[in-house]
Design an enzyme around this catalytic site. Structure first.
Site, PDB file in Angstrom:
ATOM      1  N   THR A  91       0.271  -1.239  -0.024  1.00  0.00           N
ATOM      2  CA  THR A  91      -0.622  -0.468   0.397  1.00  0.00           C
ATOM      3  C   THR A  91       1.015   0.832   0.371  1.00  0.00           C
ATOM      4  OG1 THR A  91      -0.179   0.050   2.722  1.00  0.00           O
ATOM      5  CG2 THR A  91      -1.816  -0.959   1.513  1.00  0.00           C
ATOM      6  N   VAL A  93       1.485   4.295   1.975  1.00  0.00           N
ATOM      7  CA  VAL A  93       2.429   5.038   2.217  1.00  0.00           C
ATOM      8  C   VAL A  93       3.007   4.189   2.944  1.00  0.00           C
ATOM      9  CG1 VAL A  93       2.325   6.478   4.825  1.00  0.00           C
ATOM     10  CG2 VAL A  93       0.703   6.818   3.442  1.00  0.00           C
ATOM     11  N   CYS A  94       3.153   3.365   3.275  1.00  0.00           N
ATOM     12  CA  CYS A  94       3.431   1.859   4.178  1.00  0.00           C
ATOM     13  C   CYS A  94       4.633   1.543   3.297  1.00  0.00           C
ATOM     14  CB  CYS A  94       3.001   0.409   3.823  1.00  0.00           C
ATOM     15  SG  CYS A  94       1.652   0.974   5.323  1.00  0.00           S
ATOM     16  N   SER A  95       4.526   2.018   2.183  1.00  0.00           N
ATOM     17  CA  SER A  95       5.564   1.440   0.740  1.00  0.00           C
ATOM     18  C   SER A  95       6.510   2.155   1.663  1.00  0.00           C
ATOM     19  CB  SER A  95       5.018   0.771  -0.091  1.00  0.00           C
ATOM     20  OG  SER A  95       4.353   0.381  -0.577  1.00  0.00           O
ATOM     21  N   GLU A  96       6.586   2.965   1.368  1.00  0.00           N
ATOM     22  CA  GLU A  96       7.673   4.579   1.584  1.00  0.00           C
ATOM     23  C   GLU A  96       8.053   4.481   3.021  1.00  0.00           C
ATOM     24  OE1 GLU A  96       7.178   8.173  -0.525  1.00  0.00           O
ATOM     25  OE2 GLU A  96       7.601   6.972  -2.009  1.00  0.00           O
TER      26      GLU A  96
END
Lengths: 202, 211
Positions: A91, A93-96
């Site tokens: 997803t 935000v999580c991926s950053e």
């Protein structure tokens, strides 16, 4: 004989080409194109916290992507522990968020802290997702019984995913910092680091 | 023994050659597709994209102020940066692509700074999408970024530049109305530093002669 050597060389080149395809291509835009578009904004938080600053942190043992069983108690008396719960793999935000933590290992080290990343996803999903990130910290799966650790801390949302939450637990196992963040936003790094630096002042 | 017999056959070499050519073809294809799926590097020839001048907070370091050619104001306008061509890297401390790309962008900066024909004509700045000053400092220290970086916590500059992905490189010049003309919009990293620099020079119609 010479022909034989040429053939061996070409065979070697063949393998190198195959390897370069898998490594180079994987680094291209493929990762970003795999991110799921969440669409509308989610309710900022959707659970009720069961722990407070000053409480003994609930114990847990979870399996990491690397296959190790990791318990909170492993770090008792040794390291401060930062728990970073993120809602779901793949997803936006999580991926950053974790790639950001990935470049500040020195700050965690300086504050005698270990970081544990936790989601309610299963190991194969977490493996695929974090493979491209080359993270220095363990990523734990809170998949079964589903979201049990998130539930213990009171951050399991009604949809079965966890909040985007950060906890700092000191060497005595006491919770010293809680940030149950708006799920749609990335917590600023400085807030977490300030929380860690406060432990050393105490 | 049978294997050595096969090696001796010229057909085997031909087959290997065909396989290698095929694989190289496969290798190039996805790379092209990846760049084709991103936005075009240049705006259409007859439609110049105009970007209004945007405000930035002046950095405290004297060296950075000198690089930008601005005097010690608190806020300055992007069009006040003393340069013919401004390259903006839109990045984020959190973006793995930007982390990987950081050494190449430093190399680009160094190539420009060591080329006396380009040094005073091209300046690079970084705009950090949604990052705080603290996060920008972390990125600057980690990758030893030599050019000025500015946080854009509220995404105000990013919206002006119409950037949606990181990293994106935007090339701007100042036009007669005091706004920017955008001559380059490059999404993603650049393959080779020299090639990218050449693209900047040609697409901005920059004259290489020493001033």
């Amino acid at each position: 004989m010479v022909r034989n050597q040429v053939a061996t060389f070409m065979g070697g080149a063949f393998i190198v080409v195959i390897l370069s395809i898998t490594t180079c291509y994987a680094q291209s835009a493929i990762f970003q194109e795999s991110i799921y578009n969440v669409g509308k904004k989610l309710k900022p938080t959707n659970s009720s916290l069961k722990v407070m600053v000053g409480d003994q942190a609930p114990q847990f043992t979870l399996t990491s992507v690397g296959g190790d069983k990791i318990s909170l108690s492993d770090f008792r008396g040794e390291r401060n522990v930062v728990l970073s719960f993120v809602p779901a793999a793949w997803t936006p935000v999580c991926s950053e968020q974790w790639p950001g933590y990935n470049i500040v290992k020195d700050i965690f080290d300086k504050n005698d802290a270990i970081l544990l990343g936790i989601t309610v996803d299963n190991i194969p999903t977490l493996y695929s997702w974090t493979r491209e990130m080359s993270l220095w910290f363990p990523v734990l799966s809170d998949f079964f019984p589903h979201g049990e650790v998130a539930r213990k801390y009171g951050i399991l949302r009604s949809g079965g995913i966890s909040e985007r939450a950060l906890f700092i637990i000191d060497k005595k196992g006491i919770i010293q910092y809680i940030d149950v963040h708006d799920i749609n936003k990335r917590p600023p790094l400085e807030d977490l680091i300030q929380g860690l630096e406060k432990l050393n002042i105490k | 023994m049978k294997l050595t017999k096969i090696y001796k056959e010229w057909n085997f070499f031909l087959m290997l050659l065909v396989c290698l050519l095929f694989l190289f073809g496969c290798f190039l294809l996805p790379v092209r597709q990846a760049s084709a799926s991103s936005l075009p590097d240049l705006p259409a020839s007859n439609t110049t994209v105009t970007i209004p001048a945007f405000e930035l907070a002046a950095p405290p370091e004297e060296k950075t102020l000198q690089y930008l050619g601005i005097s010690g104001k608190e806020i300055f306008k992007s069009t006040q940066i003393k340069t013919e061509v401004l390259i903006i890297e839109v990045f984020s401390m959190y973006c793995p692509h930007c982390q990987r790309e950081a050494p190449s962008v430093n190399e680009l900066y160094n190539e420009i700074e060591t080329d006396s024909a380009l040094r005073d004509k091209i300046k690079i700045i970084g705009i950090a999408a949604g990052n705080s000053s603290y996060e920008v400092d972390v990125f600057r220290k980690k990758y030893e970024i030599p050019f000025p970086l500015f946080p854009d916590k509220s995404f105000a500059v990013i919206k002006t530049l119409a950037v949606t992905e990181t990293p994106t490189f935007v090339g701007l010049k100042v036009n007669e109305n005091g706004d920017h003309d955008q001559f380059l919009f490059h999404v993603g990293g650049f393959e080779k530093v020299g090639k990218f620099l050449e693209k900047v020079v040609t697409s901005s119609n920059l004259k290489r002669e020493r001033q």
